[in-house]
Design a protein around this motif. Sequence first.
Motif, short mmCIF file in Angstrom:
data_model
loop_
_atom_site.label_atom_id
_atom_site.label_comp_id
_atom_site.label_asym_id
_atom_site.label_seq_id
_atom_site.Cartn_x
_atom_site.Cartn_y
_atom_site.Cartn_z
N GLY A 26 0.72 -1.27 0.00
CA GLY A 26 0.25 -0.01 0.00
C GLY A 26 0.91 1.26 -0.02
O GLY A 26 0.61 2.13 0.97
N PRO A 27 1.85 1.41 -0.56
CA PRO A 27 2.65 2.43 -0.69
C PRO A 27 1.90 3.92 -1.31
O PRO A 27 2.55 5.03 -1.02
CB PRO A 27 3.90 2.33 -1.89
N GLY A 28 0.74 3.71 -1.89
CA GLY A 28 0.03 4.98 -2.07
C GLY A 28 0.47 5.88 -3.06
O GLY A 28 1.00 5.65 -4.22
N ALA A 29 0.66 7.10 -2.56
CA ALA A 29 1.27 8.33 -3.42
C ALA A 29 2.98 8.08 -3.41
O ALA A 29 3.54 9.14 -3.98
CB ALA A 29 0.82 9.74 -2.99
N GLY A 30 3.51 7.42 -2.68
CA GLY A 30 4.87 6.92 -2.42
C GLY A 30 5.62 8.15 -1.59
O GLY A 30 6.57 8.19 -1.42
N VAL A 31 5.15 8.29 -0.32
CA VAL A 31 5.36 9.18 0.61
C VAL A 31 6.81 8.69 1.22
O VAL A 31 7.85 9.41 1.79
CB VAL A 31 4.52 9.60 1.64
N ASN A 32 6.81 7.02 1.01
CA ASN A 32 8.17 6.66 1.69
C ASN A 32 9.46 6.55 0.86
O ASN A 32 10.40 6.34 1.37
CB ASN A 32 7.70 5.10 2.14
N LEU A 33 9.27 6.50 -0.31
CA LEU A 33 10.14 6.36 -1.48
C LEU A 33 11.60 7.22 -1.20
O LEU A 33 12.59 6.65 -1.21
CB LEU A 33 9.65 6.72 -3.09
N PRO A 34 11.53 8.52 -0.84
CA PRO A 34 12.72 9.18 -0.73
C PRO A 34 13.59 8.76 0.45
O PRO A 34 14.57 9.08 0.75
CB PRO A 34 12.18 10.74 -0.58
N TYR A 35 13.13 8.12 1.29
CA TYR A 35 13.70 7.47 2.55
C TYR A 35 14.26 6.15 2.57
O TYR A 35 15.31 5.74 3.46
CB TYR A 35 12.81 7.55 3.75
N TYR A 36 14.39 5.34 1.36
CA TYR A 36 15.13 4.30 1.00
C TYR A 36 16.72 4.48 0.59
O TYR A 36 16.69 5.67 -0.25
CB TYR A 36 14.23 3.32 0.15
N ALA A 37 17.58 3.58 1.01
CA ALA A 37 18.65 3.58 0.33
C ALA A 37 18.79 3.33 -1.14
O ALA A 37 17.83 2.84 -1.70
CB ALA A 37 19.60 2.64 1.02
N PRO A 38 19.55 4.01 -1.94
CA PRO A 38 19.60 4.05 -3.25
C PRO A 38 20.09 2.38 -3.93
O PRO A 38 19.70 2.15 -5.01
CB PRO A 38 20.76 4.80 -3.77
N ASP A 39 20.46 1.61 -2.94
CA ASP A 39 20.88 0.05 -3.39
C ASP A 39 19.84 -0.87 -2.95
O ASP A 39 20.07 -2.13 -3.24
CB ASP A 39 22.05 -0.33 -2.76
N VAL A 40 18.64 -0.52 -2.63
CA VAL A 40 17.63 -1.42 -2.24
C VAL A 40 16.99 -1.82 -3.64
O VAL A 40 17.01 -1.23 -4.67
CB VAL A 40 16.32 -0.91 -1.25
N THR A 41 16.38 -3.11 -3.74
CA THR A 41 15.45 -3.69 -4.76
C THR A 41 14.06 -3.63 -4.08
O THR A 41 13.64 -4.05 -3.32
CB THR A 41 15.98 -5.05 -5.05
N TRP A 42 13.15 -2.53 -4.73
CA TRP A 42 12.05 -2.07 -4.22
C TRP A 42 10.84 -2.51 -5.05
O TRP A 42 10.81 -2.62 -6.14
CB TRP A 42 11.85 -0.62 -4.10
N ILE A 43 9.82 -3.24 -4.23
CA ILE A 43 8.60 -3.89 -5.06
C ILE A 43 7.46 -3.21 -4.19
O ILE A 43 7.28 -3.40 -2.88
CB ILE A 43 8.63 -5.43 -4.88
N GLY A 44 6.77 -2.77 -5.03
CA GLY A 44 5.46 -2.08 -4.27
C GLY A 44 4.26 -3.06 -4.69
O GLY A 44 3.82 -3.06 -5.87
N VAL A 45 3.29 -3.22 -3.58
CA VAL A 45 1.94 -3.79 -3.89
C VAL A 45 0.93 -2.90 -3.83
O VAL A 45 0.84 -2.48 -2.28
CB VAL A 45 1.71 -5.07 -3.25
N GLU A 46 0.18 -2.38 -4.70
CA GLU A 46 -0.79 -1.21 -4.36
C GLU A 46 -2.13 -1.49 -5.26
O GLU A 46 -2.08 -1.65 -6.43
CB GLU A 46 -0.15 0.00 -5.15
N PRO A 47 -3.10 -1.78 -4.41
CA PRO A 47 -4.43 -2.03 -5.09
C PRO A 47 -5.15 -0.96 -6.08
O PRO A 47 -5.94 -1.36 -6.76
CB PRO A 47 -5.15 -2.46 -3.58
N ALA A 48 -4.74 0.20 -5.64
CA ALA A 48 -5.44 1.20 -6.43
C ALA A 48 -4.62 1.75 -7.72
O ALA A 48 -3.33 2.07 -7.82
CB ALA A 48 -5.38 2.39 -5.39
N ALA A 49 -5.29 1.70 -8.84
CA ALA A 49 -4.72 1.72 -10.22
C ALA A 49 -4.06 3.16 -10.23
O ALA A 49 -3.13 3.35 -10.88
CB ALA A 49 -5.75 1.72 -11.18
#
Length: 198
Positions: A26-49
């Motif tokens: 449920g990442p929604g609008a992506g408010v958490n994205l800026p806080y991750y380290a640049p070397d992570v492999t990120w997968i988001g599962v989001e029900p809203a198109a």
Amino acid sequence: MITSLPAHALRAELLGSLRGTVLELGPGAGVNLPYYAPDVTWIGVEPAARHRARLRGTPAPFGVADVRDGRAERLDLPSGCVDAVVATYVLCSVDDPDAAISEIHRVLRPGGRYVVAEHVAAPDGTGLRRAQDIWGRVTGSFGARCRPNRRPEPAMHRAGFELTDVHRFVVRGPLGAGIPHIAGAAVRPAPTGRGTTP
């Protein structure tokens, strides 16, 4: 202690140290994205198109985001495939929190971290708890799906998580009410090694 930090510092503390493959529910609008380290492999599962479309066009420190359709209660991912799961302010909106937390436990590798931040139920019998119960019924009938009277910690224990780094704190809400929250990281314990030869 994380309970005294402002929201942006709390996100930085909880998310900035994650490494490897990180699944966010449920990442929604992506408010958490800026806080991750640049070397992570990120997968988001989001029900809203609409959110999926926005996330796919949002710059992130780790490059192109892997955004998938789905719901927390039934993840189309193999067991033990991710190093961390992030779910912030998600459990109030899922249909079955026990199923969602069980799925989080399943997809985490042993030793993996479940980063959680949620508003939770006030103590039974309080005016705030009665207001939460009413609010949950009202928003549910209008499709907003926010149920602020849930208690995720027992479900986390039932799923097999260790809650050694999950903290309770209060955030000032409407009319000055102190809204109970939890935040931190629970761990899927690694096998004890019983039955193996040294």
